[in-house]
Design a protein around this motif. Sequence first.
Motif, PDB file in Angstrom:
ATOM      1  N   ALA A 113       0.828  -1.212   0.000  1.00 53.14           N
ATOM      2  CA  ALA A 113       0.000   0.000   0.000  1.00 53.14           C
ATOM      3  C   ALA A 113       0.857   1.255   0.000  1.00 53.14           C
ATOM      4  O   ALA A 113       0.478   2.270  -0.590  1.00 53.14           O
ATOM      5  N   GLU A 114       2.017   1.192   0.623  1.00 54.18           N
ATOM      6  CA  GLU A 114       2.882   2.375   0.707  1.00 54.18           C
ATOM      7  C   GLU A 114       3.331   2.834  -0.672  1.00 54.18           C
ATOM      8  O   GLU A 114       3.401   4.034  -0.948  1.00 54.18           O
ATOM      9  N   ALA A 115       3.624   1.877  -1.571  1.00 53.89           N
ATOM     10  CA  ALA A 115       4.084   2.242  -2.905  1.00 53.89           C
ATOM     11  C   ALA A 115       2.999   2.994  -3.673  1.00 53.89           C
ATOM     12  O   ALA A 115       3.283   3.969  -4.381  1.00 53.89           O
ATOM     13  N   VAL A 116       1.757   2.553  -3.555  1.00 53.22           N
ATOM     14  CA  VAL A 116       0.658   3.225  -4.253  1.00 53.22           C
ATOM     15  C   VAL A 116       0.416   4.600  -3.643  1.00 53.22           C
ATOM     16  O   VAL A 116       0.164   5.580  -4.357  1.00 53.22           O
ATOM     17  N   ALA A 117       0.495   4.704  -2.324  1.00 51.36           N
ATOM     18  CA  ALA A 117       0.313   5.992  -1.664  1.00 51.36           C
ATOM     19  C   ALA A 117       1.406   6.972  -2.089  1.00 51.36           C
ATOM     20  O   ALA A 117       1.138   8.168  -2.289  1.00 51.36           O
ATOM     21  N   ASN A 118       2.640   6.490  -2.246  1.00 50.27           N
ATOM     22  CA  ASN A 118       3.717   7.367  -2.699  1.00 50.27           C
ATOM     23  C   ASN A 118       3.494   7.836  -4.137  1.00 50.27           C
ATOM     24  O   ASN A 118       3.816   8.977  -4.481  1.00 50.27           O
ATOM     25  N   LEU A 119       2.954   6.950  -4.969  1.00 56.20           N
ATOM     26  CA  LEU A 119       2.609   7.335  -6.340  1.00 56.20           C
ATOM     27  C   LEU A 119       1.551   8.441  -6.331  1.00 56.20           C
ATOM     28  O   LEU A 119       1.667   9.443  -7.043  1.00 56.20           O
ATOM     29  N   ALA A 120       0.498   8.267  -5.531  1.00 54.67           N
ATOM     30  CA  ALA A 120      -0.556   9.279  -5.434  1.00 54.67           C
ATOM     31  C   ALA A 120      -0.005  10.590  -4.891  1.00 54.67           C
ATOM     32  O   ALA A 120      -0.326  11.678  -5.403  1.00 54.67           O
TER      33      ALA A 120
END
Length: 592
Positions: free
Chosen positions: A288-295
């Motif tokens: 989830a952290e990777a997607v949050a960083n993308l956003a």
Amino acid sequence: MRNLTMRPSKARTYYLGLCLTYHDPALAIVGPDGGVLFAEAAERRLQSKRALNTPPDDPFHLPLLLQEHCADAREFVVASNWRATRPLHEHLAHWLGWLSPRGILTNAGRRVHTWLEPYQIYHMQAAQHHALKSRLLNLARTLRRDFPGIPVRIRGYDHHLCHAALACYASPFDTAACAVIDSYGETGSMAFFDYRDGRLRPIARQRGPQSLGFYYMKLTELCGFDWTGGEEWKVMGLAAYGHNDPEILACLHDMMTVDGLELLTRYPVFFDRLRRLEARRRRPGQAAEAVANLAHSGQRYFSDTVHRLLSHLHDRLGSPHLALAGGCALNSVCNGRILESTPFQALYVPPAPADDGTALGAAWLAYREDHPGEVFAAGRLSPYLGSAVPAMDAERFAHYAGLPVRHLPGELLIDAAAELLVRGKILGWVQGRAEFGPRALGNRSILADPRRGETGERINREVKFRERFRPYAPAVLHEHGPNWFLSYQESPYMERTLRFRPEVRESVPAVVHVDGTGRLQTVNPEWNPRFHDLLARFHRQSGVPLLLNTSFNVMGKPIVHGLEDAFGVFLGSGMDALAIGDYLFIKPETPP
């Protein structure tokens, strides 16, 4: 707020504005005096999110609206939000078969330097072509039958000019710089105007496929959400959980840059950097952290780019006032930083800055074209322009619903509703006319006590049925705004996100997002007296001048329209009570 009603006229000419975009179609009615009589997106009545590929002039609903608002008409002016002539490249794509179902299936067509795949671009063009080809058919039939012999004049206006007209004519400014930042118009994605003396003067226009709107669609897609359903909101909510990723930001800056009031694509590296971003696309099981960083990184790039454009606009015009419209003006996170990050001193974003609002913009353009010498006083537009729930419908449900119900006229309902909220109950609130635009502003809202952190989680889980990371909006009494928000700004339409003061965040955990912000709604007695009274009563009982305010719907559906819609959400969710007009429905207490 006023409906911007001008001096009376004996002409009895009514102005019908239609948004003929394939998404978010809408209808607006402006009276002989220039006042707004009605404005509503088609998705509300249809209860179909964004009402894709649906005409705004519904042949069953439209006659009722015209009889209600225009029964004494002696002339109609019908204004649409697109010019009738389509750009050459669209005709070429149609001739080559790229806009056909087969062309879309095979992803045919030329790949241009834009963020979206050819089939996505050409599907949008095909849908728009169809929407304009069938323009006004239903309206023509209705007018011929119900208003025979009455003259009808038909006009079409530049799409971005319609956006600008709504933003400027509805604003409290006599003069302003105006920016329209969108996905696309007739020739490009952005347009800039100088507004003064009641007139809009174009000063710059983006031409070509470069688009911040298309960019945010791609970001939404990469984060695992669906931009056709308007899920850009999810990216903004998720972004607060992430951090800047230098590699993502480097890719984005390599792909598109700002040059004055233009966006430029770096052609040699664009598709290589796009492939790198595609490798970051959300996949099952991904952290989830990777997607949050993308956003987070994607939102940061968007905001910085918009702020650079707006700073150049200020340098060009020098006005302290900014009127902002277009689909990108729905990005409340970006809007909340404009006054900090640019030289502008005041910001106005209309309640419907996306395409649904261009229906009203087109109607006003037509009205002002016919009244060139009229002086228009500045004033802030009321958002409460949609349909009202008939009192007889509420009485019918009170009689047949089989639920405990109380009839509480006036202040009695306010007292009972405030008491329920203080006790931690989740309340549906349906009052007066519906809001024009995507946000519930106290007439089609779900309300709750912001002091209880678990309430926000419960609404996500048991009422809205949506992701846990989605935030809720604080509705705040205007006079208390500076005590609760840093660099407080009026936000009448829930159009900007501001930072809570650190010392008050623990007092209202249900409306403080993980990054300490809230997309606030300013409430005062002039704009919405009944909602203000409820909030003031809650303040007296709780000591807190805020309420949790979210739209009356479940995830994936528009805000409720009729009572059948409202009761569908009420009975099919964990909501505790429902206030409709002067009726208060309360579910029996459920055992633990």
